[in-house]
Write a protein that holds these residues in place. Structure first.
Motif, PDB file in Angstrom:
ATOM      1  N   HIS A  39       0.838  -1.204   0.000  1.00 26.11           N
ATOM      2  CA  HIS A  39       0.000   0.000   0.000  1.00 26.11           C
ATOM      3  C   HIS A  39       0.875   1.256   0.000  1.00 26.11           C
ATOM      4  O   HIS A  39       0.631   2.198  -0.763  1.00 26.11           O
ATOM      5  CB  HIS A  39      -0.939  -0.021   1.207  1.00 26.11           C
ATOM      6  CG  HIS A  39      -1.832   1.167   1.298  1.00 26.11           C
ATOM      7  ND1 HIS A  39      -2.875   1.365   0.427  1.00 26.11           N
ATOM      8  CD2 HIS A  39      -1.820   2.228   2.144  1.00 26.11           C
ATOM      9  CE1 HIS A  39      -3.478   2.502   0.733  1.00 26.11           C
ATOM     10  NE2 HIS A  39      -2.859   3.046   1.763  1.00 26.11           N
ATOM     11  N   ASN A  40       1.908   1.268   0.844  1.00 25.47           N
ATOM     12  CA  ASN A  40       2.821   2.416   0.897  1.00 25.47           C
ATOM     13  C   ASN A  40       3.566   2.591  -0.417  1.00 25.47           C
ATOM     14  O   ASN A  40       3.758   3.717  -0.889  1.00 25.47           O
ATOM     15  CB  ASN A  40       3.808   2.264   2.054  1.00 25.47           C
ATOM     16  CG  ASN A  40       3.137   2.395   3.402  1.00 25.47           C
ATOM     17  OD1 ASN A  40       2.054   2.962   3.512  1.00 25.47           O
ATOM     18  ND2 ASN A  40       3.763   1.869   4.433  1.00 25.47           N
ATOM     19  N   ASN A  43       1.199   4.126  -2.928  1.00 27.17           N
ATOM     20  CA  ASN A  43       0.992   5.550  -2.652  1.00 27.17           C
ATOM     21  C   ASN A  43       2.184   6.376  -3.126  1.00 27.17           C
ATOM     22  O   ASN A  43       2.015   7.459  -3.689  1.00 27.17           O
ATOM     23  CB  ASN A  43       0.755   5.780  -1.159  1.00 27.17           C
ATOM     24  CG  ASN A  43      -0.642   5.423  -0.745  1.00 27.17           C
ATOM     25  OD1 ASN A  43      -1.539   5.278  -1.571  1.00 27.17           O
ATOM     26  ND2 ASN A  43      -0.838   5.258   0.554  1.00 27.17           N
ATOM     27  N   GLU A  44       3.398   5.867  -2.903  1.00 26.97           N
ATOM     28  CA  GLU A  44       4.599   6.589  -3.332  1.00 26.97           C
ATOM     29  C   GLU A  44       4.681   6.640  -4.859  1.00 26.97           C
ATOM     30  O   GLU A  44       5.022   7.665  -5.432  1.00 26.97           O
ATOM     31  CB  GLU A  44       5.847   5.930  -2.761  1.00 26.97           C
ATOM     32  CG  GLU A  44       7.093   6.741  -3.014  1.00 26.97           C
ATOM     33  CD  GLU A  44       8.301   6.205  -2.286  1.00 26.97           C
ATOM     34  OE1 GLU A  44       9.406   6.383  -2.819  1.00 26.97           O
ATOM     35  OE2 GLU A  44       8.146   5.622  -1.195  1.00 26.97           O
ATOM     36  N   ASP A  46       2.133   6.557  -6.923  1.00 27.95           N
ATOM     37  CA  ASP A  46       1.102   7.499  -7.339  1.00 27.95           C
ATOM     38  C   ASP A  46       1.581   8.937  -7.158  1.00 27.95           C
ATOM     39  O   ASP A  46       1.376   9.783  -8.027  1.00 27.95           O
ATOM     40  CB  ASP A  46      -0.183   7.254  -6.545  1.00 27.95           C
ATOM     41  CG  ASP A  46      -1.293   8.212  -6.942  1.00 27.95           C
ATOM     42  OD1 ASP A  46      -1.616   8.283  -8.141  1.00 27.95           O
ATOM     43  OD2 ASP A  46      -1.833   8.892  -6.042  1.00 27.95           O
ATOM     44  N   SER A  47       2.231   9.200  -6.044  1.00 27.95           N
ATOM     45  CA  SER A  47       2.750  10.544  -5.781  1.00 27.95           C
ATOM     46  C   SER A  47       3.824  10.919  -6.798  1.00 27.95           C
ATOM     47  O   SER A  47       3.840  12.041  -7.316  1.00 27.95           O
ATOM     48  CB  SER A  47       3.310  10.615  -4.361  1.00 27.95           C
ATOM     49  OG  SER A  47       3.724  11.920  -4.059  1.00 27.95           O
ATOM     50  N   ARG A 122      -6.687  17.171  -3.247  1.00 30.85           N
ATOM     51  CA  ARG A 122      -5.529  16.361  -3.621  1.00 30.85           C
ATOM     52  C   ARG A 122      -4.645  17.112  -4.616  1.00 30.85           C
ATOM     53  O   ARG A 122      -3.432  17.115  -4.505  1.00 30.85           O
ATOM     54  CB  ARG A 122      -6.013  15.033  -4.225  1.00 30.85           C
ATOM     55  CG  ARG A 122      -4.921  14.064  -4.614  1.00 30.85           C
ATOM     56  CD  ARG A 122      -5.520  12.716  -4.956  1.00 30.85           C
ATOM     57  NE  ARG A 122      -5.263  11.981  -6.129  1.00 30.85           N
ATOM     58  CZ  ARG A 122      -4.342  12.144  -7.066  1.00 30.85           C
ATOM     59  NH1 ARG A 122      -3.556  13.126  -6.999  1.00 30.85           N
ATOM     60  NH2 ARG A 122      -4.208  11.351  -8.089  1.00 30.85           N
TER      61      ARG A 122
END
Length: 188
Positions: A39-40, A43-44, A46-47, A122
């Motif tokens: 998950h992390n 997220n990274e 995606d960022s 966002r």
């Protein structure tokens, strides 16, 4: 003989149940850890992608500015970038030999992309900064590079950096900064 055999198996279910409980707990914790790490990582990723898109947005906004303000671009004097840029440093671009250019701006994505609600929030967390400089000549010097064909077309390079924070919070020490550049020809 039957009684001795049954007596030797007394209490066997409790240790077996405890062993299975420990094994299942370890398996569950491992699954939770793997899922959390995935998950992390997502997220990274995606960022990072959103920061890249922010830098691309800077190039698009600069191109539109150049089309709309041709006379301003051709008549603008170069300025020292290192003093004026907040997070997009000239040193990020190896092709940029000196740190002079035309400062154009800094925006958050929510100022360029129309969105509402959670998506607008966002988008406000990502920003870009961009500037334009004359494209380097064959010696690598940033000068008013004219095409060899004798036309008055001027080559410019748009430099843009995306950041994973709002335009007010982004700095050279921010977590993620993505530099991009694009060469454009301004036809006079």
């Amino acid at each position: 003989m039957k009684n001795k055999f049954k007596n030797s198996e007394k209490g066997f279910a409790l240790p077996l149940a405890l062993l299975l409980l420990v094994v299942m707990t370890i398996m569950g914790l491992t699954l939770v850890t793997i899922t959390s790490n995935e998950h992390n990582a997502n997220n990274e990723k995606d960022s990072n992608q959103q920061v890249f898109y922010a830098a691309e947005s800077g190039i698009s906004v600069a191109k539109k500015y150049m089309v709309d303000n041709t006379s301003i671009i051709t008549g603008s004097s170069q300025t020292n970038l290192d003093g004026d840029l907040k997070f997009c440093k000239a040193s990020f671009f190896p092709n940029l030999r000196n740190s002079t250019g035309i400062i154009l701006g800094r925006k958050s994505l929510n100022e360029v992309i129309t969105a509402s609600g959670a998506e607008a929030t966002r988008l406000s967390k990502f920003s870009f900064e961009y500037f334009i400089a004359y494209s380097p000549d064959v010696n690598g010097n940033n000068s008013s590079a004219k095409k060899k064909s004798g036309t008055n077309n001027t080559l410019y390079t748009i430099y843009s950096c995306g950041c994973n924070e709002s335009k007010d919070k982004c700095s050279a020490q921010s977590n993620i900064i993505v530099p991009l550049e694009a060469v454009v020809t301004l036809i006079n």
